[in-house]
Design a protein around this motif. Structure first.
Motif, PDB file in Angstrom:
ATOM      1  N   ALA A   1       0.821  -1.217   0.000  1.00  0.00           N
ATOM      2  CA  ALA A   1       0.000   0.000   0.000  1.00  0.00           C
ATOM      3  C   ALA A   1       0.847   1.255   0.000  1.00  0.00           C
ATOM      4  CB  ALA A   1      -0.941   0.005   1.205  1.00  0.00           C
ATOM      5  N   THR A   2       2.065   1.192   0.556  1.00  0.00           N
ATOM      6  CA  THR A   2       2.924   2.369   0.649  1.00  0.00           C
ATOM      7  C   THR A   2       3.795   2.576  -0.579  1.00  0.00           C
ATOM      8  OG1 THR A   2       4.595   1.036   1.799  1.00  0.00           O
ATOM      9  CG2 THR A   2       2.999   2.238   3.155  1.00  0.00           C
ATOM     10  N   GLY A   3       3.762   1.662  -1.526  1.00  0.00           N
ATOM     11  CA  GLY A   3       4.591   1.806  -2.722  1.00  0.00           C
ATOM     12  C   GLY A   3       4.054   2.868  -3.666  1.00  0.00           C
ATOM     13  N   ARG A   4       4.925   3.296  -4.571  1.00  0.00           N
ATOM     14  CA  ARG A   4       4.524   4.328  -5.529  1.00  0.00           C
ATOM     15  C   ARG A   4       3.495   3.806  -6.521  1.00  0.00           C
ATOM     16  NH1 ARG A   4      10.341   7.182  -7.151  1.00  0.00           N
ATOM     17  NH2 ARG A   4      10.867   7.923  -5.036  1.00  0.00           N
ATOM     18  N   LYS A   5       3.665   2.571  -6.943  1.00  0.00           N
ATOM     19  CA  LYS A   5       2.772   2.012  -7.940  1.00  0.00           C
ATOM     20  C   LYS A   5       1.479   1.476  -7.330  1.00  0.00           C
ATOM     21  CE  LYS A   5       6.560   0.618 -10.990  1.00  0.00           C
ATOM     22  NZ  LYS A   5       7.182  -0.512 -11.721  1.00  0.00           N
ATOM     23  N   GLY A   6       1.429   1.395  -5.994  1.00  0.00           N
ATOM     24  CA  GLY A   6       0.243   0.856  -5.361  1.00  0.00           C
ATOM     25  C   GLY A   6       0.210  -0.655  -5.462  1.00  0.00           C
ATOM     26  N   ILE A   7      -0.994  -1.199  -5.449  1.00  0.00           N
ATOM     27  CA  ILE A   7      -1.174  -2.647  -5.521  1.00  0.00           C
ATOM     28  C   ILE A   7      -1.392  -3.040  -6.979  1.00  0.00           C
ATOM     29  CG2 ILE A   7      -2.553  -4.596  -4.727  1.00  0.00           C
ATOM     30  CD1 ILE A   7      -3.281  -2.999  -2.267  1.00  0.00           C
ATOM     31  N   ALA A   8      -0.463  -3.822  -7.538  1.00  0.00           N
ATOM     32  CA  ALA A   8      -0.556  -4.242  -8.933  1.00  0.00           C
ATOM     33  C   ALA A   8      -1.599  -5.335  -9.093  1.00  0.00           C
ATOM     34  CB  ALA A   8       0.813  -4.722  -9.428  1.00  0.00           C
ATOM     35  N   GLY A   9      -1.878  -5.683 -10.365  1.00  0.00           N
ATOM     36  CA  GLY A   9      -2.917  -6.665 -10.628  1.00  0.00           C
ATOM     37  C   GLY A   9      -2.601  -8.042 -10.088  1.00  0.00           C
ATOM     38  N   ARG A  10      -1.338  -8.475 -10.192  1.00  0.00           N
ATOM     39  CA  ARG A  10      -0.964  -9.800  -9.696  1.00  0.00           C
ATOM     40  C   ARG A  10      -1.075  -9.853  -8.175  1.00  0.00           C
ATOM     41  NH1 ARG A  10       2.102 -13.705 -12.376  1.00  0.00           N
ATOM     42  NH2 ARG A  10       3.008 -15.317 -10.998  1.00  0.00           N
ATOM     43  N   THR A  11      -0.642  -8.796  -7.532  1.00  0.00           N
ATOM     44  CA  THR A  11      -0.731  -8.741  -6.070  1.00  0.00           C
ATOM     45  C   THR A  11      -2.185  -8.709  -5.607  1.00  0.00           C
ATOM     46  OG1 THR A  11       1.352  -7.525  -6.027  1.00  0.00           O
ATOM     47  CG2 THR A  11       0.011  -7.477  -4.032  1.00  0.00           C
ATOM     48  N   LYS A  12      -3.008  -7.937  -6.320  1.00  0.00           N
ATOM     49  CA  LYS A  12      -4.429  -7.865  -5.941  1.00  0.00           C
ATOM     50  C   LYS A  12      -5.090  -9.229  -6.115  1.00  0.00           C
ATOM     51  CE  LYS A  12      -6.804  -4.173  -6.508  1.00  0.00           C
ATOM     52  NZ  LYS A  12      -7.360  -4.042  -5.145  1.00  0.00           N
ATOM     53  N   SER A  13      -4.711  -9.957  -7.158  1.00  0.00           N
ATOM     54  CA  SER A  13      -5.275 -11.303  -7.347  1.00  0.00           C
ATOM     55  C   SER A  13      -4.876 -12.230  -6.209  1.00  0.00           C
ATOM     56  CB  SER A  13      -4.806 -11.874  -8.684  1.00  0.00           C
ATOM     57  OG  SER A  13      -5.230 -11.074  -9.756  1.00  0.00           O
ATOM     58  N   HIS A  14      -3.631 -12.077  -5.741  1.00  0.00           N
ATOM     59  CA  HIS A  14      -3.183 -12.892  -4.611  1.00  0.00           C
ATOM     60  C   HIS A  14      -3.977 -12.555  -3.337  1.00  0.00           C
ATOM     61  CE1 HIS A  14       0.470 -14.573  -2.180  1.00  0.00           C
ATOM     62  NE2 HIS A  14      -0.595 -15.354  -2.118  1.00  0.00           N
ATOM     63  N   ILE A  15      -4.213 -11.260  -3.116  1.00  0.00           N
ATOM     64  CA  ILE A  15      -4.973 -10.840  -1.935  1.00  0.00           C
ATOM     65  C   ILE A  15      -6.400 -11.395  -2.002  1.00  0.00           C
ATOM     66  CG2 ILE A  15      -5.970  -8.837  -0.757  1.00  0.00           C
ATOM     67  CD1 ILE A  15      -3.480  -7.274  -1.591  1.00  0.00           C
ATOM     68  N   ILE A  16      -7.030 -11.282  -3.168  1.00  0.00           N
ATOM     69  CA  ILE A  16      -8.399 -11.785  -3.315  1.00  0.00           C
ATOM     70  C   ILE A  16      -8.444 -13.295  -3.142  1.00  0.00           C
ATOM     71  CG2 ILE A  16     -10.297 -12.014  -4.953  1.00  0.00           C
ATOM     72  CD1 ILE A  16      -9.492  -9.288  -6.085  1.00  0.00           C
ATOM     73  N   SER A  17      -7.400 -13.992  -3.645  1.00  0.00           N
ATOM     74  CA  SER A  17      -7.347 -15.449  -3.482  1.00  0.00           C
ATOM     75  C   SER A  17      -7.280 -15.849  -2.017  1.00  0.00           C
ATOM     76  CB  SER A  17      -6.137 -15.999  -4.235  1.00  0.00           C
ATOM     77  OG  SER A  17      -5.978 -17.387  -3.984  1.00  0.00           O
ATOM     78  N   ARG A  18      -6.466 -15.134  -1.245  1.00  0.00           N
ATOM     79  CA  ARG A  18      -6.360 -15.436   0.191  1.00  0.00           C
ATOM     80  C   ARG A  18      -7.684 -15.156   0.910  1.00  0.00           C
ATOM     81  NH1 ARG A  18      -3.566 -18.980   1.812  1.00  0.00           N
ATOM     82  NH2 ARG A  18      -4.301 -19.665  -0.221  1.00  0.00           N
ATOM     83  N   LEU A  19      -8.326 -14.030   0.571  1.00  0.00           N
ATOM     84  CA  LEU A  19      -9.616 -13.713   1.200  1.00  0.00           C
ATOM     85  C   LEU A  19     -10.693 -14.713   0.790  1.00  0.00           C
ATOM     86  CD1 LEU A  19      -9.633  -9.819   0.879  1.00  0.00           C
ATOM     87  CD2 LEU A  19      -9.297 -11.163   2.953  1.00  0.00           C
ATOM     88  N   ASN A  20     -10.622 -15.204  -0.458  1.00  0.00           N
ATOM     89  CA  ASN A  20     -11.573 -16.232  -0.894  1.00  0.00           C
ATOM     90  C   ASN A  20     -11.379 -17.517  -0.107  1.00  0.00           C
ATOM     91  OD1 ASN A  20     -13.595 -17.397  -2.459  1.00  0.00           O
ATOM     92  ND2 ASN A  20     -12.108 -18.212  -3.926  1.00  0.00           N
TER      93      ASN A  20
END
Length: 622
Positions: free
Chosen positions: A88-107
């Motif tokens: 969240a603190t990075g310049r580019k924010g959360i990339a698509g691959r990272t967001k998919s990983h987060i959603i997978s863990r929450l699923n």
């Protein structure tokens, strides 16, 4: 089974000293410990076997299976939150691959929570109660809402959080309201507000109303279970019982110094409704308990202080949101919020001062109370009760401690009054500024009176008189500054408002204390003069030249005649030199004896031949 408390305690204990990654590592250890307890852990270097799904029979045999599912779900959730926090603190924010990983863990966490709900739903086998099933469904809705929040699917996200909110609101009536209230205020309500904002829902609509509209009424089983626990949860009656406020009774406007502004934010309206309800409860509580102690009366202020603090926080959050949106200060919405901010802060500080006034005692601590009630004694020989009431004097240390506590309360009150002057719009209000100056003088006089009494107790009557004179001056200033105001209604709780009758009562008390201490100081001075005359020896004027003769010069006692023998300070070197020349009867002077010894020694030296001089150590050598 305490599903919610088990989850929240684990989160709080881990996040106090660490972050989500720390929580994730702790969950791995706890999960291994839980598997060992159940005997399903994979042995060291053993072959891995896929774990079977937890069934209702397993839960009926051992409730540790519930903890196993909760720990599994929480570990996946903590991993997702850890990845989100790291990127969240990075310049580019959360990339698509990272967001998919987060959603997978929450699923994964949501599927595990759903398995727990299905296992508990078979109540005939699992033995779970309705509250346990509702807690599991609320937890599942919370995890699903977090997953949909990351997916940016706002309508299903709002529905999931609405289910969680309605269930937790219903569970507040079961006796564990504090746990659910914190979860609602910190996690669920902000998420509902943000999802509603994304769905273009007006901010004036309260969160309970949004949750009730978004709640899926089509789930008949869930509705039946909620009505079984709390019939008023779906109708909104339970919100009125909580500190979150009743959306139906929320005010639309707020009045401050004859200015009425519209409340734009629903959270502020709910918080202000809670303030009005807490004010009424406080009035009724203080009217009932006439003989309660100051500390018990001060404890009744806790609810209204909490309610006013919630109103202040809601107003600050609304102002920050408008600033984040780029709204200028000249905007009417911002101007209304600034007036609302001043009003709610003034209300909060007013009740803080009222609590301090209750703690100081009767008449704001002006009445001197240095006694303590005797213990009630009962007759040992007869069955009836014989009460012996009276007052015993407190020791000096205890008196000073009580006065010190009063002075500290007055300091806190004065600091609160100074903080009011920093609120927007107060400095420009001349009438309010005059009243605040009078209030400051009133409490400054009380503080000076308290400190003066402490000086009087230890015998510093001159300091006590000076402080009482200062208190008298402050009272005079307050009387001239404060307009004539009627006394408060009977039974109304004390707050920042000081009536002219209270100020006049303090003025009369301080005036009497001033005259009394003036007499005490005068008598004390006369006593000291008489004591000095009776005990002091007549010292000649020549020995008192370094003192100013305030009482006049006694010309009959200039010097002492005839003079008496007295010690005279002399330098030691003079005595050493004179010792050699003093002759006493029957004794040769020291100087003559030394001269005779010197002459005889010189004659002997001439008569005897010269001895050879020894060389070297101990006479040896060349």
């Amino acid at each position: 089974m305490d599903i919610t408390s088990f989850v929240l305690q684990g989160r709080d204990n881990a996040l106090v000293y660490g972050d989500y990654s720390t929580y994730h590592s702790q969950l791995s250890k706890r999960l291994l410990s839980s598997r060992k307890k159940l005997g399903i852990a994979t042995r060291n270097r053993g072959k891995f076997h896929k774990t079977e799904a937890v069934t209702s029979e397993n839960i009926a045999e051992n409730h540790e299976y519930v903890h196993l599912l909760l720990l599994t779900s929480e570990r996946a959730w903590a991993q997702a939150m850890s990845i989100k926090a790291a990127h969240a603190t990075g310049r580019k924010g959360i990339a698509g691959r990272t967001k998919s990983h987060i959603i997978s863990r929450l699923n994964r966490a949501a599927n595990t929570a759903h398995g727990l709900v299905e296992a508990l739903s078979e109540t005939a086998v699992s033995g779970a109660s309705t509250s346990d099933i509702l807690e599991a469904k609320a937890y599942e809705a919370l995890i699903v809402g977090a997953m949909q929040f990351e997916k940016r699917v706002w309508h299903p996200c709002l529905q999931s959080y609405a289910v969680s909110r309605v269930i937790y609101t219903a569970l507040t009536t079961t006796g564990k309201g504090d746990i659910y209230k914190d979860l609602l205020a910190d996690t669920i309500d902000p998420s509902i507000r943000y999802a509603a904002y994304q769905l273009k829902t007006p901010r004036t609509i309260p969160i309970p109303t949004i949750a009730h509209k978004a709640f899926p009424d089509s789930d008949a089983t869930l509705v039946q279970q909620i009505n079984q626990v709390d019939p008023g949860a779906l109708s909104g009656e339970s919100d009125a019982k909580t500190s979150l406020g009743n959306p139906d009774k929320a005010p639309d406007t707020i009045t401050w110094r004859s200015r009425e502004v519209r409340i734009e934010d629903a959270q502020i309206a709910l918080a202000w409704a809670s303030v009005n309800a807490a004010k009424q409860n406080l009035t009724e509580s203080l009217a009932k308990g006439k003989a309660r102690s100051p500390r018990e009366a001060a404890a009744a202020y806790d609810d209204i202080l909490t309610a006013t603090q919630n109103a202040v926080d809601a107003t600050k959050q609304a102002i920050d949101e408008l600033r984040g949106e780029g709204v200028a200060q000249s905007d009417p919405r911002m101007q209304s919020l600034q007036i609302t901010r001043t009003a709610v802060n003034f209300e909060m500080i007013s009740w803080r001062i009222g609590r301090n006034r209750v703690l100081t005692g009767e008449s704001d601590g002006a009445v001197e109370e240095h006694g303590r009630s005797k213990a009630i004694k009962k007759s040992e020989t007869e069955g009836d009760e014989n009460e012996e009431s009276g007052v015993t004097e407190l020791p000096i240390s205890r008196k000073l401690t009580k006065l010190k506590e009063k002075a500290a309360l007055y300091d806190g009150t004065l600091q609160n009054l100074e903080s009011i002057k920093e609120l927007p719009g107060v400095a420009a209000d001349q009438g309010l500024s005059d009243k605040l100056s009078a209030f400051v003088s009133y409490f400054s006089a009380l503080k000076a009176l308290s400190v003066a009494r402490s000086h009087a107790i230890i015998g510093n009557v001159a300091n006590a008189l000076a402080l009482i004179q200062h208190a008298f001056d402050r009272c005079q200033f307050a009387i001239n500054q404060l307009p004539t105001t009627p006394a408060g209604a009977a039974g109304s709780p004390p707050n920042i408002e000081v009536s002219s009758d209270s100020l006049k009562q303090l003025f009369d008390l301080v005036h009497g204390e001033l005259r009394r201490h003036q007499a005490i100081v005068h008598v004390d001075n006369l006593r000291r003069q008489e004591l000095a005359k009776s005990t002091a020896a007549p010292v000649p004027l020549v020995e008192r030249l370094h003192q100013y003769p305030a009482g006049g010069v006694d010309l009959a006692n200039i010097v002492e005649f005839p003079p008496k023998k007295a010690l005279i300070p002399v330098k030691p070197i003079f005595l050493d030199v004179a010792w050699n020349y003093i002759s006493y009867p029957g004794r040769t002077p020291v100087a003559a004896a030394v001269a005779a010894q010197t002459s005889s020694a010189s004659s002997e030296t001439v008569a005897e031949p010269a001895q050879p001089q020894k060389r070297g150590w101990f006479g040896f050598g060349r």
